[in-house]
Design a protein around this motif. Structure first.
Motif, short mmCIF file in Angstrom:
data_model
loop_
_atom_site.label_atom_id
_atom_site.label_comp_id
_atom_site.label_asym_id
_atom_site.label_seq_id
_atom_site.Cartn_x
_atom_site.Cartn_y
_atom_site.Cartn_z
N ASP A 26 0.64 -1.55 0.32
CA ASP A 26 -0.06 -0.26 0.72
C ASP A 26 0.60 1.09 0.31
OD1 ASP A 26 -2.04 1.07 -0.09
OD2 ASP A 26 -2.82 0.92 1.74
N PHE A 27 0.28 2.29 -0.62
CA PHE A 27 1.08 3.43 -0.63
C PHE A 27 0.03 4.18 0.59
CE2 PHE A 27 0.40 7.35 -2.69
CZ PHE A 27 2.37 8.35 -2.72
N LYS A 29 0.49 8.47 2.40
CA LYS A 29 0.95 10.01 2.64
C LYS A 29 0.19 10.62 3.34
CE LYS A 29 3.23 12.81 -0.60
NZ LYS A 29 2.89 13.90 -2.52
N LEU A 36 5.08 7.13 1.71
CA LEU A 36 5.39 6.02 2.51
C LEU A 36 5.20 4.76 1.84
CD1 LEU A 36 4.35 7.37 6.17
CD2 LEU A 36 6.55 7.03 5.05
N HIS B 50 7.03 17.57 -1.08
CA HIS B 50 6.51 16.29 -1.27
C HIS B 50 5.40 16.07 -2.32
CE1 HIS B 50 9.37 14.81 2.03
NE2 HIS B 50 8.81 15.29 2.92
N ILE B 51 4.99 17.02 -3.25
CA ILE B 51 4.32 16.09 -4.26
C ILE B 51 5.01 16.45 -5.32
CG2 ILE B 51 2.22 17.76 -5.08
CD1 ILE B 51 1.12 17.90 -2.09
N GLY B 90 1.72 9.09 -9.01
CA GLY B 90 2.51 8.64 -8.44
C GLY B 90 2.06 8.29 -7.60
N GLU B 91 0.82 8.59 -6.98
CA GLU B 91 -0.46 8.23 -5.58
C GLU B 91 -0.52 7.39 -5.94
OE1 GLU B 91 -1.53 11.89 -3.58
OE2 GLU B 91 1.27 12.86 -3.41
N ARG B 92 -0.56 6.46 -5.81
CA ARG B 92 -1.16 5.15 -6.15
C ARG B 92 -1.39 4.04 -4.31
NH1 ARG B 92 -5.55 2.99 -6.59
NH2 ARG B 92 -6.76 1.54 -7.49
N GLY B 93 -2.98 4.15 -4.12
CA GLY B 93 -2.47 3.41 -2.72
C GLY B 93 -3.52 2.92 -2.49
N THR B 94 -4.64 2.32 -1.46
CA THR B 94 -5.74 2.03 -0.47
C THR B 94 -6.87 2.98 -1.09
OG1 THR B 94 -4.46 -0.21 0.22
CG2 THR B 94 -6.77 0.59 0.47
N HIS B 96 -5.45 5.84 -2.46
CA HIS B 96 -4.95 6.78 -3.48
C HIS B 96 -5.35 6.73 -4.70
CE1 HIS B 96 -2.25 8.18 0.36
NE2 HIS B 96 -2.58 9.60 0.01
N SER B 173 6.62 10.23 8.88
CA SER B 173 6.57 8.85 9.54
C SER B 173 5.64 8.58 10.57
CB SER B 173 7.67 7.74 9.15
OG SER B 173 8.42 8.34 9.48
N ALA B 176 1.91 9.24 10.09
CA ALA B 176 0.92 8.25 9.30
C ALA B 176 1.77 5.97 10.07
CB ALA B 176 2.17 7.72 8.55
N LEU B 177 2.25 6.20 10.87
CA LEU B 177 2.42 5.08 11.48
C LEU B 177 1.90 5.40 13.19
CD1 LEU B 177 6.04 3.96 9.43
CD2 LEU B 177 3.54 3.75 9.19
N GLU B 180 -1.71 8.51 13.26
CA GLU B 180 -2.89 8.17 12.82
C GLU B 180 -3.49 6.89 13.55
OE1 GLU B 180 -2.55 8.34 8.45
OE2 GLU B 180 -1.98 10.29 8.79
N GLU B 223 -7.70 10.47 6.35
CA GLU B 223 -7.30 11.48 6.37
C GLU B 223 -8.36 12.33 5.19
OE1 GLU B 223 -3.75 12.17 4.92
OE2 GLU B 223 -4.35 14.25 4.70
#
Lengths: 187, 303
Positions: A26-27, A29, A36, B50-51, B90-94, B96, B173, B176-177, B180, B223
């Motif tokens: 997973d990505f 941010k 991350l 970071h964007i 480049g932003e791809r996730g659950t 994003h 980090s 996020a880790l 959150e 978020e």
């Protein structure tokens, strides 16, 4: 070398000398912060699973694995048996090594076996696999809450969401990358 | 061939998404906000470390409509909103997508406290009974929503002190880790007062110039929104842009042109505040979905 933007499920990396495969990815941010990359990795030699989070800027060594064309024969108490199509040599892969890939094996199917030196450590599945639905409850007409889908179990024991019109006994195509239903197969 | 079921099965969610967007428009129109469209393709985005923007010929797709929205504010428009597509490389996730939907709104003669109040009112407007049922949790929307400063959050949830996290670039980090996942799951939550180096367009808090008047809204661990009182000093803004741009170049990223007209017109901006809210994630909450893929018609992989 790979960098963070190459990371994805199924990618194979060399970490501390051992080949590892990304089994979950997973990505994320936070806010306007740094990206991350959250990975669950499986050590392809020991089978050990662990989580690791990478930050942009890190790089990775690819695990160079040889692929051998083999045919899946059958399963017995020792594991899943495959045969080299040229030499007729047979090898066994255990359930731990195969992980969820075991659900997409059909007798006599051609697969690529991943070799690390002389050791078979995994398989490369075809993108599409056809499997028969062995259990699925009839859909109650009018129940649109779930968006016309329902769970179904296929012959290998794998359970997934299928459209309401898929009945028991139907042969369906599954995309092994997403593990999702694609279509019914005409017989 | 049978119809594409991966598309067909999303129909109930996409119908609900359409209703939600209509309700959001009605909410802002009732409160005298002017709906605005600004160009998606622009010569310069905000230079943010970071964007990463996606180039489009010799310009870029916007990563947010904020620069154009603030130029309108500075020209005297006092309450604005926009629903639009934004792109981030480049932003791809659950949660994003590289192309996603953003809801932004802006108020002049206002600050970030008013935006927190707006968030509470917007979600109450969209919910039937002051609750959201999401992934087995019942989230209580009754206002006021709890808030906590970044300093307090680090004290409570992080074993690394805030100063150390900032000095060693571990701030993001840890958020996020460590932070959150520990935020309350049954209440919306505002994290507030970000360190100034993590708020490149936000105003310093007058009582504490080390922090910015910025907040992030979290609901159910997602978020949802980033908001702040606007920095209205063009000189300080230019300095912060230069700093971000230097950091980008140090990391080997392509240089970005400076958004010159925005910097020039910033001097006529009244004290203002603006917020960017991830519309797809809002839809995830109201449709009880845990993947962004489920609330959009197509993902990039399906094209």
């Amino acid at each position: 070398m790979y960098n963070c933007s190459d990371l994805k499920k199924g990618l194979k990396l060399l970490i501390d000398g051992d080949p590892h495969v990304i089994v979950q990815y997973d990505f994320t941010k936070p806010g306007k912060g740094q990206a991350l990359y959250k990975c669950k990795l499986r050590n392809m030699i020991t089978g050990a699973l662990f989580d690791r989070t990478y930050r942009s800027g890190e790089s990775f060594e690819p695990a160079s694995l040889e692929e051998r064309d083999m045919q899946y024969l059958y399963q017995d108490d020792s594991g899943h048996i495959f045969m080299d199509k040229k030499s007729y040599e047979q090898i066994i892969l255990t359930e731990e090594t195969l992980g969820d890939d075991k659900y997409f094996l059909v007798d006599n199917m051609d697969v690529e076996i991943l070799m690390y030196g002389e050791r078979a450590i995994g398989i490369s599945l075809p993108i599409f696999v056809n499997l028969r639905v062995t259990q699925s409850d009839p859909w109650v007409k009018g129940d649109t809450a779930a968006g016309n889908n329902k769970p179904a179990t296929v012959e290998t024991g794998y359970t997934l969401q299928v459209p309401s019109f898929v009945d028991e006994g139907t042969l369906i195509q599954i995309d092994t990358r997403t593990r999702n239903y694609v279509t019914r197969v005409k017989e | 061939m049978e119809p594409n079921w991966q598309l067909a099965r999303k129909r109930p969610t996409l119908e609900k998404r359409a209703r939600i967007i209509q309700q959001i428009r009605a909410f802002f129109v009732e409160r005298n906000f002017l709906e605005i469209e600004t160009p998606h393709r622009i010569p310069a985005n905000v230079p943010e470390r970071h964007i990463d923007a996606i180039p489009s010929a010799d310009w870029f797709l916007h990563t947010s409509p904020e620069l154009c929205m603030k130029r309108l504010l500075a020209a005297g428009y006092d309450k604005l909103f926009q629903i639009c597509r934004c792109w981030r490389a480049g932003e791809r996730g659950t949660t994003h997508l590289p192309e996603y939907s953003m809801l932004e709104w802006y108020r002049s003669h206002s600050d970030y406290h008013q935006l927190m109040h707006d968030c509470e009112e917007l979600f109450l407007h969209l919910s039937l009974d002051q609750h959201i049922s999401w992934q087995g949790k019942t989230i209580d929307l009754s206002p006021p929503w709890p808030r906590m400063t970044i300093t307090e959050a680090f004290l409570q949830f992080s074993s690394t002190p805030l100063e150390t996290a900032l000095a060693t670039e571990k701030f993001d980090s840890i958020i996020a880790l460590d932070i959150e996942p520990n935020l309350p799951a049954y209440r919306p939550f505002f994290l507030t007062e970000y360190p100034i180096e993590h708020a490149s367009l936000a105003r310093k808090k007058p009582e504490d110039p080390l922090v910015a008047e910025r907040f992030e809204l979290y609901i159910g661990g997602l978020e949802l929104a980033n908001a702040f009182s606007e920095l209205t000093d063009p000189v300080e803004q230019q300095q912060r842009f230069t700093k971000e741009e230097l950091l980008r170049r140090k990391e080997g990223k392509p240089p970005y042109p400076s958004p010159a007209p925005f910097l020039k017109e910033l001097s006529t901006l009244h004290p203002s505040a603006g917020i960017a809210l991830g519309l797809d994630r809002l839809v995830m909450l109201f449709c009880d979905q845990n993947k962004i893929d489920e609330v959009v018609s197509f993902t990039p992989e399906q094209l």
